[in-house]
Design a protein around this motif. Structure first.
Motif, PDB file in Angstrom:
ATOM      1  N   VAL A   1      56.523  68.554  50.539  1.00 19.36           N
ATOM      2  CA  VAL A   1      57.124  69.441  49.532  1.00 19.36           C
ATOM      3  C   VAL A   1      57.909  68.601  48.513  1.00 19.36           C
ATOM      4  O   VAL A   1      57.782  68.798  47.294  1.00 19.36           O
ATOM      5  CB  VAL A   1      58.041  70.489  50.212  1.00 19.36           C
ATOM      6  CG1 VAL A   1      58.880  71.229  49.183  1.00 19.36           C
ATOM      7  CG2 VAL A   1      57.200  71.482  51.012  1.00 19.36           C
ATOM      8  N   VAL A   2      58.684  67.654  49.015  1.00 23.78           N
ATOM      9  CA  VAL A   2      59.445  66.766  48.111  1.00 23.78           C
ATOM     10  C   VAL A   2      58.495  66.029  47.177  1.00 23.78           C
ATOM     11  O   VAL A   2      58.738  65.920  45.969  1.00 23.78           O
ATOM     12  CB  VAL A   2      60.302  65.761  48.935  1.00 23.78           C
ATOM     13  CG1 VAL A   2      60.786  64.609  48.066  1.00 23.78           C
ATOM     14  CG2 VAL A   2      61.484  66.467  49.566  1.00 23.78           C
TER      15      VAL A   2
ATOM     16  N   GLN B   1      57.345  68.345  44.651  1.00 25.83           N
ATOM     17  CA  GLN B   1      58.422  68.628  43.684  1.00 25.83           C
ATOM     18  C   GLN B   1      58.601  67.479  42.705  1.00 25.83           C
ATOM     19  O   GLN B   1      59.135  67.669  41.619  1.00 25.83           O
ATOM     20  CB  GLN B   1      59.736  68.873  44.440  1.00 25.83           C
ATOM     21  CG  GLN B   1      59.779  70.218  45.131  1.00 25.83           C
ATOM     22  CD  GLN B   1      60.980  70.348  46.039  1.00 25.83           C
ATOM     23  OE1 GLN B   1      61.586  69.357  46.456  1.00 25.83           O
ATOM     24  NE2 GLN B   1      61.336  71.579  46.379  1.00 25.83           N
TER      25      GLN B   1
ATOM     26  N   SER C   1      70.954  66.904  44.544  1.00 26.71           N
ATOM     27  CA  SER C   1      70.113  67.746  43.694  1.00 26.71           C
ATOM     28  C   SER C   1      69.608  66.993  42.461  1.00 26.71           C
ATOM     29  O   SER C   1      68.765  67.516  41.724  1.00 26.71           O
ATOM     30  CB  SER C   1      70.905  68.981  43.258  1.00 26.71           C
ATOM     31  OG  SER C   1      72.101  68.561  42.634  1.00 26.71           O
TER      32      SER C   1
ATOM     33  N   TRP D   1      65.131  64.178  40.403  1.00 27.03           N
ATOM     34  CA  TRP D   1      64.933  64.238  38.949  1.00 27.03           C
ATOM     35  C   TRP D   1      65.098  62.863  38.318  1.00 27.03           C
ATOM     36  O   TRP D   1      64.480  62.568  37.288  1.00 27.03           O
ATOM     37  CB  TRP D   1      65.884  65.253  38.316  1.00 27.03           C
ATOM     38  CG  TRP D   1      65.426  66.651  38.606  1.00 27.03           C
ATOM     39  CD1 TRP D   1      65.932  67.501  39.549  1.00 27.03           C
ATOM     40  CD2 TRP D   1      64.319  67.339  38.006  1.00 27.03           C
ATOM     41  NE1 TRP D   1      65.224  68.678  39.561  1.00 27.03           N
ATOM     42  CE2 TRP D   1      64.224  68.609  38.627  1.00 27.03           C
ATOM     43  CE3 TRP D   1      63.404  67.009  37.014  1.00 27.03           C
ATOM     44  CZ2 TRP D   1      63.258  69.544  38.279  1.00 27.03           C
ATOM     45  CZ3 TRP D   1      62.425  67.941  36.664  1.00 27.03           C
ATOM     46  CH2 TRP D   1      62.360  69.185  37.286  1.00 27.03           C
TER      47      TRP D   1
ATOM     48  N   SER E   1      66.462  63.280  49.915  1.00 24.75           N
ATOM     49  CA  SER E   1      66.006  64.220  48.898  1.00 24.75           C
ATOM     50  C   SER E   1      64.948  63.607  47.996  1.00 24.75           C
ATOM     51  O   SER E   1      64.259  64.328  47.280  1.00 24.75           O
ATOM     52  CB  SER E   1      67.194  64.696  48.057  1.00 24.75           C
ATOM     53  OG  SER E   1      67.850  63.584  47.497  1.00 24.75           O
TER      54      SER E   1
END
Lengths: 314, 436
Positions: free
Chosen positions: A90-91, A94, A173, A177, A264
């Motif tokens: 999933v990461v 993403q 979070s 990005w 993350s």
């Protein structure tokens, strides 16, 4: 006078060529054999061996002197029922989706701007292509320095924008990005290059015909440019998606094997490396590698179908 | 004449070819692999003086250190003398990659002179078994580096007294260290209070936090029963994480990604009042050319709290089971552990494993931080050295980094660590811990 044409010709014995044994087939075989052997040894054998290992419980570090223990599909069952495995995929998703989409949009937009003649176009294009030519490790190192807490990015964010610093590498979070940002910086030029190739291949007469009918710019883009460029863009997306899905180097340099805060930003490739070469669970690591291979093949197939449909539609 | 010339040429060639192997046989080749840090460079220069073999030292990046050693083991080759971290020992011994050095240690080396704590942690597998697989090559623990000029500045001292009602001194407890760090954070004297490597990479965040836990009276696990749940995630554990959260707040921005380099830089560039790091990095602080604040730095023992423990560093040198030059490797280790070589080692900045060398004038005078080393080494404590070490470490690092940087609740983080680590241990040892 002797009629030469009617004189019996001397039958010259057919010369056996010196390299008669050196037939085309022989040449082909002799050229191909070393490559085939190398491929068998370097690619096919490891593939088959790792496939076998994926059905065993074995550690290359701990069980070197023991034979692998056959466990059937246990590794696959364990991995596919393990929440962590799915988290890593999933990461990775993403990361892949926004990275490839942003690269596509930006790359295509820049290509549209560059798809005309103007002074300094060559120099500008060369400059824009530089990020793509750099080593991913070097790129990641540069960005790591810039993204540190007191790095240059935060300096400008605080000094110029007057907003609090961003925890680029340490915020749970934000970390993923940051990885997207680095990938976009590096690979947007690739999308631009492919888009430009597609744009320059669109026949000019189509635009001329559209101009005769006073078609709007949006109409020309929607009904001429986009359909003509789409097949090439899909190929670029396949390449970038497959490449991004197995991203390792940039994530490793930016976040280490742990994948940053709370893992993350631990991509599937980092996770495989951790299982196979940090924890040395070779059987499980091999199974994980094959799961990733299947995922990539499945995704690539989907895109190839879409590509074929786009071509047929054309 | 022509025939003669040919004979002479052939004989010369044969002679030259035979000299090569003789020379190589006289001086066998030995290789050492370690990770890149100042002691590795020191070892590289030291082995140049070894007369009986050509010794090469590979200083690989720390992230690749363990992987390289075990990949070499898997290929049944690699360095003759790998230097392994204490946590790697269990895995290496389980794979039969190392030569048993017990007899060698007891008969050829001054066994009783070795610091027995270090010897046990670095070399004894399983612990308490009396079987040794390495010889301490460098002992290490953690030191407190502080801005002595600030701690001795009358204005700063007065301001601290006014703010806290206490005298500014080198902290004797973690609570005192926190108070000082909070005083300095954002003060007019310096930007930040305290920094160490809180990054989730390798064992960095773990070794920085473990001794806080131990000093609070907590434990990572019960090594007798292999129980983590209830041992780690109890009230004491939560207090230790919450303390680390507070001390983290006094660090520079982005400290959750700090590794060794950033920790050294932050005190050397004058932005942080105190840091904590391995003694092995001591050489980074002694030259004003590489460390701007070098003349202003002081060195102290990392404090305790309810109890006093400090994370153990350092490594032992082992002999690979796959080395074709084991005899030469034994001879080299004997030379490395001799008094003369150990004195040269400490004079160059190394930390010895032998008590007599630790107490020697040569060691105490070799570096400004050395006098504190012997004291600090009394408090050392190590963690798991079982084959599942890497999996346990990864779990701890993930949640600890989040909790300390304030992105996860302390109790939640410890519960997750305990649950996942327990699952790893239960799977590896379904019938309970192995018999000693």
């Amino acid at each position: 006078m002797t009629n030469l044409s009617s004189a019996p010709r001397t039958q010259t014995p057919r010369m056996r060529p010196r390299f008669g044994w050196f037939s085309d087939r022989w040449i082909a075989v002799s050229f191909l054999t070393p490559t085939m052997l190398l491929l068998l040894f370097m690619t096919v054998f490891p593939l088959i061996w790792s496939l076998y290992l994926s059905f065993t419980e074995w550690s290359v570090a701990r069980n070197t002197r023991e034979a692998p223990v056959w466990v059937g599909t246990q590794n696959y069952v364990d991995l596919l029922t393990n929440e962590r495995t799915w988290e890593r995929f999933v990461v990775t998703g993403q990361f892949v989706v926004p990275a490839v989409v942003i690269e596509l949009v930006l790359g295509f937009a820049v290509a549209m701007l560059l798809n005309r003649k103007f002074a300094g176009r060559g120099a500008l294009m060369t400059g824009l292509l530089i990020p793509m030519m750099l080593s991913p490790v070097v790129v990641a190192l540069f960005w790591r320095f810039m993204m540190q807490g007191d790095g240059v990015l935060n300096y400008y964010i605080e000094a110029v924008l007057g907003v609090p610093p961003v925890q680029w590498l340490t915020g749970r979070s934000v970390a993923l990005w940051s990885l997207v940002l680095v990938d976009v910086w590096m690979w947007t030029p690739f999308m631009m290059l492919i888009s430009l190739a597609g744009l320059s291949a669109v026949p000019k007469y189509l635009y001329e015909a559209a101009a005769v009918y006073r078609a709007s710019a949006w109409f020309r883009f929607r009904h001429i440019t986009l359909p003509m460029v789409t097949p090439l863009l899909l190929i670029a997306i396949i390449f970038r998606m497959m490449d991004a899905y197995k991203l390792f180097d940039q994530a490793f340099v930016l976040f280490g094997l742990g994948g940053g805060p709370g893992r993350s930003a631990q991509t599937a490739a980092l996770y495989i490396y951790q299982v196979a070469f940090d924890q040395f669970n070779t059987g499980e690591g091999s199974a994980l590698g094959y799961i990733m291979l299947v995922v990539i093949i499945a995704l690539a197939n989907i895109f190839i179908r879409v590509l074929n449909q786009a071509k047929t539609g054309q | 004449m022509k025939k003669m010339l040919v004979i002479v040429t052939v004989l010369t060639l044969v002679g030259l070819l035979s000299i090569g192997p003789v020379v190589a046989q006289d001086r066998p080749n030995l290789s050492i692999v370690w990770f890149a840090w100042p002691p590795c460079d020191l070892l590289s220069s030291l082995v140049a003086d070894y007369p009986d073999a050509n010794v090469t030292v590979s200083c690989v990046p720390i992230g690749e250190w363990r992987n390289q050693i075990f990949a070499d083991f898997a290929a049944q080759g690699g360095a003759d003398l790998p230097i392994l971290d204490s946590q790697f020992m269990g895995e290496a011994v389980a794979g039969s990659h190392l030569v048993d050095l017990t007899e060698f240690l007891q008969t050829e080396l001054p066994f009783d002179d070795y610091n027995q704590t270090a010897l046990s942690y670095y070399a004894e597998v399983p612990q308490g078994s009396g079987t040794y697989y390495s010889v301490p090559v460098i002992t290490d623990t953690r030191m407190l580096v502080y801005r002595r000029d600030l701690f001795e500045n009358p204005d700063v001292m007065a301001a601290y007294q006014a703010a806290t009602g206490q005298e500014l001194r080198v902290p004797q407890t973690w609570t005192e260290l926190l108070q000082i760090a909070q005083f300095f954070k954002g003060s007019e004297y310096i930007e930040n209070g305290f920094a160490t490597h809180w990054i989730n990479d390798g064992d960095l965040v773990q070794t920085a936090w473990n001794h806080i836990l131990w000093s609070w009276g907590g434990e990572l696990w019960d090594s007798a029963t292999y129980q983590v749940e209830g041992v780690l995630n109890n009230e004491v554990g939560v207090q230790a994480v919450e303390f680390a959260q507070q001390i983290f707040q006094t660090a520079p921005d982005g400290a959750a990604a700090f590794g060794f380099t950033e920790v050294v830089s932050t005190v050397c560039n004058g932005s942080t009042a105190m840091i904590e790091i391995w003694y092995g990095f001591g050489a980074a602080f002694t030259s004003a050319e590489t460390c701007e604040q070098s003349p202003n730095l002081g060195f102290a023992v990392v404090p305790g709290e309810v109890e006093h423990f400090i994370s153990l560093g350092g490594q032992g040198i082992s002999i690979s089971a796959y080395s074709p030059n084991q005899e030469a490797a034994f001879a080299f280790v004997s030379w490395l552990q001799s008094d003369e070589t150990q004195i040269a080692w400490v004079q160059g900045g190394g930390f010895p494993g032998r008590n007599s060398i630790l107490a020697s004038e040569e060691f105490l005078n070799a570096a400004p931080y050395n006098p504190t080393f012997a004291e600090a080494f009394q408090y050392v404590k190590d963690f798991w050295n079982i084959p599942e070490y890497a999996a346990l470490l990864a779990i701890q690092g993930e949640y600890l980094n989040l909790a300390i940087s304030g992105q996860m609740d302390a109790q939640e983080a410890l519960d997750l660590i305990a649950e996942e680590q327990q699952a790893v241990l239960d799977e590896a040892y379904p019938d309970g811990p192995p018999a000693p």
